[in-house]
Design an enzyme around this catalytic site. Sequence first.
Site, PDB file in Angstrom:
ATOM      1  N   ASP A   1      -6.803  -5.551  15.402  1.00 41.84           N
ATOM      2  CA  ASP A   1      -6.599  -4.122  15.123  1.00 41.84           C
ATOM      3  C   ASP A   1      -6.440  -3.941  13.617  1.00 41.84           C
ATOM      4  O   ASP A   1      -5.350  -3.702  13.105  1.00 41.84           O
ATOM      5  CB  ASP A   1      -5.365  -3.627  15.874  1.00 41.84           C
ATOM      6  CG  ASP A   1      -5.137  -2.132  15.721  1.00 41.84           C
ATOM      7  OD1 ASP A   1      -6.097  -1.420  15.357  1.00 41.84           O
ATOM      8  OD2 ASP A   1      -3.998  -1.673  15.959  1.00 41.84           O
TER       9      ASP A   1
ATOM     10  N   GLU B   1       1.348  -8.863  11.004  1.00 43.80           N
ATOM     11  CA  GLU B   1       1.124  -7.681  10.178  1.00 43.80           C
ATOM     12  C   GLU B   1       1.464  -8.000   8.726  1.00 43.80           C
ATOM     13  O   GLU B   1       2.483  -8.640   8.438  1.00 43.80           O
ATOM     14  CB  GLU B   1       1.992  -6.523  10.676  1.00 43.80           C
ATOM     15  CG  GLU B   1       2.116  -5.334   9.750  1.00 43.80           C
ATOM     16  CD  GLU B   1       0.789  -4.648   9.446  1.00 43.80           C
ATOM     17  OE1 GLU B   1       0.560  -4.289   8.275  1.00 43.80           O
ATOM     18  OE2 GLU B   1      -0.017  -4.469  10.383  1.00 43.80           O
TER      19      GLU B   1
ATOM     20  N   ASP C   1      -0.271 -12.420   5.969  1.00 46.09           N
ATOM     21  CA  ASP C   1      -1.703 -12.154   5.958  1.00 46.09           C
ATOM     22  C   ASP C   1      -2.324 -12.832   7.172  1.00 46.09           C
ATOM     23  O   ASP C   1      -2.080 -14.022   7.435  1.00 46.09           O
ATOM     24  CB  ASP C   1      -2.320 -12.691   4.671  1.00 46.09           C
ATOM     25  CG  ASP C   1      -3.825 -12.572   4.660  1.00 46.09           C
ATOM     26  OD1 ASP C   1      -4.328 -11.456   4.471  1.00 46.09           O
ATOM     27  OD2 ASP C   1      -4.486 -13.611   4.856  1.00 46.09           O
ATOM     28  N   ALA C   2      -3.125 -12.085   7.939  1.00 43.39           N
ATOM     29  CA  ALA C   2      -3.666 -12.620   9.187  1.00 43.39           C
ATOM     30  C   ALA C   2      -4.523 -13.859   8.941  1.00 43.39           C
ATOM     31  O   ALA C   2      -4.463 -14.821   9.713  1.00 43.39           O
ATOM     32  CB  ALA C   2      -4.480 -11.538   9.901  1.00 43.39           C
TER      33      ALA C   2
ATOM     34  N   HIS D   1      -6.893   3.074  21.102  1.00 43.94           N
ATOM     35  CA  HIS D   1      -6.115   1.899  21.478  1.00 43.94           C
ATOM     36  C   HIS D   1      -6.387   1.465  22.916  1.00 43.94           C
ATOM     37  O   HIS D   1      -6.394   0.258  23.214  1.00 43.94           O
ATOM     38  CB  HIS D   1      -4.628   2.165  21.248  1.00 43.94           C
ATOM     39  CG  HIS D   1      -4.257   2.202  19.800  1.00 43.94           C
ATOM     40  ND1 HIS D   1      -4.073   3.374  19.101  1.00 43.94           N
ATOM     41  CD2 HIS D   1      -4.088   1.189  18.898  1.00 43.94           C
ATOM     42  CE1 HIS D   1      -3.784   3.089  17.850  1.00 43.94           C
ATOM     43  NE2 HIS D   1      -3.782   1.783  17.695  1.00 43.94           N
TER      44      HIS D   1
ATOM     45  N   ASP E   1       1.671  -0.532  13.408  1.00 51.51           N
ATOM     46  CA  ASP E   1       2.186   0.729  13.934  1.00 51.51           C
ATOM     47  C   ASP E   1       2.728   0.602  15.353  1.00 51.51           C
ATOM     48  O   ASP E   1       3.355   1.519  15.876  1.00 51.51           O
ATOM     49  CB  ASP E   1       1.098   1.808  13.900  1.00 51.51           C
ATOM     50  CG  ASP E   1      -0.223   1.328  14.483  1.00 51.51           C
ATOM     51  OD1 ASP E   1      -0.218   0.756  15.591  1.00 51.51           O
ATOM     52  OD2 ASP E   1      -1.264   1.520  13.827  1.00 51.51           O
TER      53      ASP E   1
ATOM     54  N   GLN F   1       0.828  -1.199   0.000  1.00 48.68           N
ATOM     55  CA  GLN F   1       0.000   0.000   0.000  1.00 48.68           C
ATOM     56  C   GLN F   1       0.866   1.254   0.000  1.00 48.68           C
ATOM     57  O   GLN F   1       2.084   1.183   0.187  1.00 48.68           O
ATOM     58  CB  GLN F   1      -0.891   0.006   1.246  1.00 48.68           C
ATOM     59  CG  GLN F   1      -0.105  -0.015   2.540  1.00 48.68           C
ATOM     60  CD  GLN F   1      -0.905  -0.499   3.721  1.00 48.68           C
ATOM     61  OE1 GLN F   1      -2.122  -0.479   3.718  1.00 48.68           O
ATOM     62  NE2 GLN F   1      -0.222  -0.938   4.775  1.00 48.68           N
TER      63      GLN F   1
END
Length: 530
Positions: A386, A334, A368-369, A292, A314, A261
């Site tokens: 998240d 992630e 990839d989750a 959060h 992040d 991205q």
Amino acid sequence: MIEPSAHLPVTPRTGRFLVLAGVFVCAACGLVYELELVALASYLIGDSVTQASVVLSVMVFAMGIGSLLAKRLRCRAAAGFGLVEAALALVGGLSAMALYAAFAWTGDRGEVWASGSRYLLVAFSLAIGLLIGAEVPLLMVLIQRIRRQDPSGAVSDLFAADYVGALVGGLAFPFLLLPLLGQLTGALITGAINVLAGGALVFGLFRRDLSPRSRWALLVANITVLGMLAAAAVLVGDFEAAARRAVYGTDVRIALQTDVQEVVLTGGRRASLDLYLDGRLRVSGRDEHRYHRALVGPAMNGPHARVLVLGGGDGLAAREVLRHPGVRRVDIVELDAGVVDLARRDPALSDLNEQAYRDPRVRVVISDAFRWLRSPPRTYDVVISDLPDPGITASTKLYSQEFYGLACRELAEGGRLAVHAGPVAARPRVFWTVEATLRAAGLRTEPYRVGGRVSGFAAGPDRTADGASAPRDWGFVLAARSRPVLEPPGSGSGTGAGTAGLLRADVASAERTRMGGLAPSTLVHPRYAN
């Protein structure tokens, strides 16, 4: 009656090959224009399924109209084809810049301007479709002028070259043009190839079919188009920087394209830092602490030695987890290694996440989750989801019943799953669909919301939303195999008791928006359209 031309500079066999080669190149360019419109519209406007449907349906319809209109040009097929290719190269080559400009400089004016990029998308789809549709009838006339043959054979040859060219263009866009040149430069280069191929075919084979006036008109048109595309290519860097400032403001510090991205980081201090992923605001230093803490805090009420964070590259969810005593291990799954690297190395972002990645208890898996969860299950006391808003097409599978079933396998006895479910007030149907999907996966749920969202930039699926319509809250769902207890850790005394009271109010606030009878979202039947 179409008579074969007696003025070809090559043999009929060679001429036929050159026409089919021109068909091949022009078809490849045409498909690149289509894919570029779909990709850019999905990025700028959002919801890739809708944008792809709009572009392809309008374009196919326009191709039929273009094919009918091309009948008027059959008597001047060579000149007509040359002009069609010049126009197609200009419109297709500049379409990406025009769409980006409309989004950057008119998207925040409200009213009709807020949808300017949508209208322009339809206009470009229509124009490009009309021009692509006019190609085949004119090429049919030209190939018959080289050598008279059965019409069915000529059609077969043309369509074979056209489909093979489309295959090459379809593969070149994601694997060559997009990663190496980007959308803007890639479209400009494609336009240049298009006009050169069309001009070479007409001037190389059929120049004697052109009148002197047509020859000069076509030459001037081709040179003008090439000049405009070349000028745009020279200025594309400055244009992109100016458009980025118009979208994100003047304080852009980092702008990079990862393998996944576009990542943009603005601001230099904690309070002013904003992180954008594919143009959507993911983190704002002004209010991220509310998000959060609300996501992580309730899930940590209970055993929490082992914690899994899905997304959260992040490092901010991990920061909240690490603030709780008794945490022995935090695994972060992630997709984008570039975001993790930025969270580690950027001084402002790493300061905001309190150097979470330097903690030896934190381990990162780049995957990839969904794919990672399909591997043999581990055991976690807490799972934190998240992830981007569920309305974004790329995220839909991460809010499916199948995904939550896999996440449930990771939970230890008494484990909890905390899910970011999108804004409640702005998109209640999406929020309650997430809750219904969790229940369908066999989990008991406790939905709640948190207000105080101050950032006025679209975070959900529609990037054209202006600040006035941007969401002002976040919605969450706490889930477990048995009914979860929605209380923050340490709620028995002091600040924890006050926070527990706020959470109960947040539960009541979310419940007032409840929508019953919603079906769960699955991989084959996603239900997150607004």
